[in-house]
Design a protein around this motif. Structure first.
Motif: not given
Length: 58
Positions: A7-8, A14-15, A21-22, A46-49
């Motif tokens: 997950a890490r 994801h980040r 995208a930003t 949402a995935g990061i959360g």
């Protein structure tokens, strides 16, 4: 690799997607690109959360 390690690692991807995208949104010239970038930010955030909740102590 442990569940948390995976997950890490995935969270980093994801980040990076949110960051790209930003950056695309800061250009703001193309409506289609902006729409896609907004979708990426929402979905990846949402995935990061979810991944952060997986790592949280229970």
């Amino acid at each position: 690799m442990s569940r948390h390690g995976g997950a890490r690692a995935e969270e980093g991807h994801h980040r990076a997607a949110v960051s790209m995208a930003t950056d695309a949104l800061s250009g703001g010239r193309d409506a289609l690109v902006s729409e896609m970038a907004n979708d990426v930010v929402a979905q990846q955030s949402a995935g990061i959360g979810r991944m952060e909740r997986l790592r949280a102590p229970r």
